[in-house]
Design a protein around this motif. Structure first.
Motif, PDB file in Angstrom:
ATOM      1  N   UNK A  87      -1.608   5.562  -8.385  1.00  0.00           N
ATOM      2  CA  UNK A  87      -2.176   6.645  -9.183  1.00  0.00           C
ATOM      3  C   UNK A  87      -1.952   7.991  -8.490  1.00  0.00           C
ATOM      4  N   UNK A  88      -2.222   8.031  -7.185  1.00  0.00           N
ATOM      5  CA  UNK A  88      -2.037   9.275  -6.439  1.00  0.00           C
ATOM      6  C   UNK A  88      -0.553   9.638  -6.356  1.00  0.00           C
ATOM      7  N   UNK A  89       0.284   8.607  -6.230  1.00  0.00           N
ATOM      8  CA  UNK A  89       1.722   8.876  -6.165  1.00  0.00           C
ATOM      9  C   UNK A  89       2.217   9.534  -7.447  1.00  0.00           C
ATOM     10  N   UNK A 136       4.533  -1.675  -7.112  1.00  0.00           N
ATOM     11  CA  UNK A 136       5.107  -0.790  -8.121  1.00  0.00           C
ATOM     12  C   UNK A 136       5.742   0.442  -7.489  1.00  0.00           C
ATOM     13  N   UNK A 137       5.328   0.759  -6.256  1.00  0.00           N
ATOM     14  CA  UNK A 137       5.823   1.954  -5.590  1.00  0.00           C
ATOM     15  C   UNK A 137       7.339   2.068  -5.517  1.00  0.00           C
ATOM     16  N   UNK A 180       0.855  -1.184   0.000  1.00  0.00           N
ATOM     17  CA  UNK A 180       0.000   0.000   0.000  1.00  0.00           C
ATOM     18  C   UNK A 180       0.894   1.238   0.000  1.00  0.00           C
ATOM     19  N   UNK A 181       0.339   2.333  -0.511  1.00  0.00           N
ATOM     20  CA  UNK A 181       0.965   3.642  -0.352  1.00  0.00           C
ATOM     21  C   UNK A 181      -0.069   4.499   0.362  1.00  0.00           C
ATOM     22  N   UNK A 231       0.444  12.555 -15.376  1.00  0.00           N
ATOM     23  CA  UNK A 231       0.827  11.402 -14.570  1.00  0.00           C
ATOM     24  C   UNK A 231      -0.370  10.665 -14.004  1.00  0.00           C
ATOM     25  N   UNK A 232      -1.204  11.384 -13.245  1.00  0.00           N
ATOM     26  CA  UNK A 232      -2.365  10.750 -12.637  1.00  0.00           C
ATOM     27  C   UNK A 232      -3.367  10.272 -13.666  1.00  0.00           C
ATOM     28  N   UNK A 233      -3.574  11.060 -14.713  1.00  0.00           N
ATOM     29  CA  UNK A 233      -4.538  10.686 -15.740  1.00  0.00           C
ATOM     30  C   UNK A 233      -4.118   9.446 -16.506  1.00  0.00           C
TER      31      UNK A 233
END
Length: 266
Positions: free
Chosen positions: A189-191, A236-237, A131-132, A164-166
């Protein structure tokens, strides 16, 4: 703030100073890593042994050094303490040293001095819990816009956030419709939205590219050694964090080289 006086400090000395203070910041990173996934306060209570819960004495709370002097064990219960603790402190210290060596004593260094420990925290939490936390990414988007406006201008920062987010949101939706399962977490996505706001649209595309390449290489290595398979979940973080670090230190050089090669080919 006038940084002209600090400009006289040689970069190697700034790196040493950054390393020392980075060790202390790394110690706080360990607190965040241990408590954020459990939704506990990072301020209270004071640091304590994860096994016997005994409060850690000040002399036993010196970054890296105390771990070595105690032989990696709690003074009270003698249980082994994870080597992740000193590793986080060392990595954070090295990143701080690199930031102050490259960017000097500037507002840019101040921005990246906040970013680097955050990337370390994200990496370890994502590896351990996949999680992030929103407590990092949501403020990170706001911070990215403010800092990105200073570094690259508001328009570039806003476009970076949207690109990035899109892009990640679009890929997540496509994967879900094709496979019927989530292929990318909301934290990712938020990152990447926060990273795009901080770095701008060109650099965030580089982060996505480098993150995808490093993640793919890790997955291929894992399958070659039979430690992973096609169904294995890989956070992926950490790869995005690594790509962000590369982009911060070398992104302009990489993009410049790419553009020069494109011109030569034409």
């Amino acid at each position: 703030m006038d940084f002209s006086t600090f400009a006289l400090i040689p970069p190697p000395l700034l790196a040493v100073i950054g390393f020392v203070f980075g060790l202390v910041v790394g110690s706080f990173c360990n607190v965040c890593i241990a408590r954020m996934p459990k939704k506990k306060s990072v301020a209270f209570p004071a640091s304590h042994c994860p096994h016997c819960k005994t409060p850690i004495r000040k002399r036993d709370n010196i970054p890296v050094l105390s771990y070595l002097m105690l032989g990696g064990r709690c003074r009270q219960c003698k249980e082994r303490i994870s080597p992740v603790y000193p590793a986080v402190e060392l990595v954070t210290a090295l990143l701080w040293a690199a930031v102050f060596y490259k960017f000097g004593f500037t507002w840019t260094s101040a921005i990246y001095a906040v970013v680097m420990p955050t990337l370390v925290i994200i990496t370890v939490i994502d590896i351990e819990h996949q999680i992030i936390p929103d407590k990092i990414t949501l403020p990170g988007i706001a911070f990215g816009l403010i800092a990105g406006t200073y570094l690259n201008g508001f328009v570039d920062s806003l476009i970076g956030l949207v690109v990035g987010g899109g892009l990640f949101l679009f890929l997540a939706e496509v994967y879900f419709k094709v496979r019927g399962a989530m292929g990318m977490g909301g934290g990712d996505i938020k990152y990447i939205a926060a990273a795009g706001a901080l770095l701008g649209w060109a650099q965030v595309l580089l982060v996505i590219f480098l993150g995808a390449i490093s993640g793919a290489l890790f997955g291929a290595l894992g399958m070659t050694t039979k430690k992973l398979n096609f169904l294995s979940r890989i956070p992926f973080g950490p790869f995005l964090a690594l790509a962000t670090i590369i982009s911060i230190f070398f992104g302009d050089d990489i993009l410049g080289l790419y553009l020069s090669l494109m011109v030569v080919e034409q």
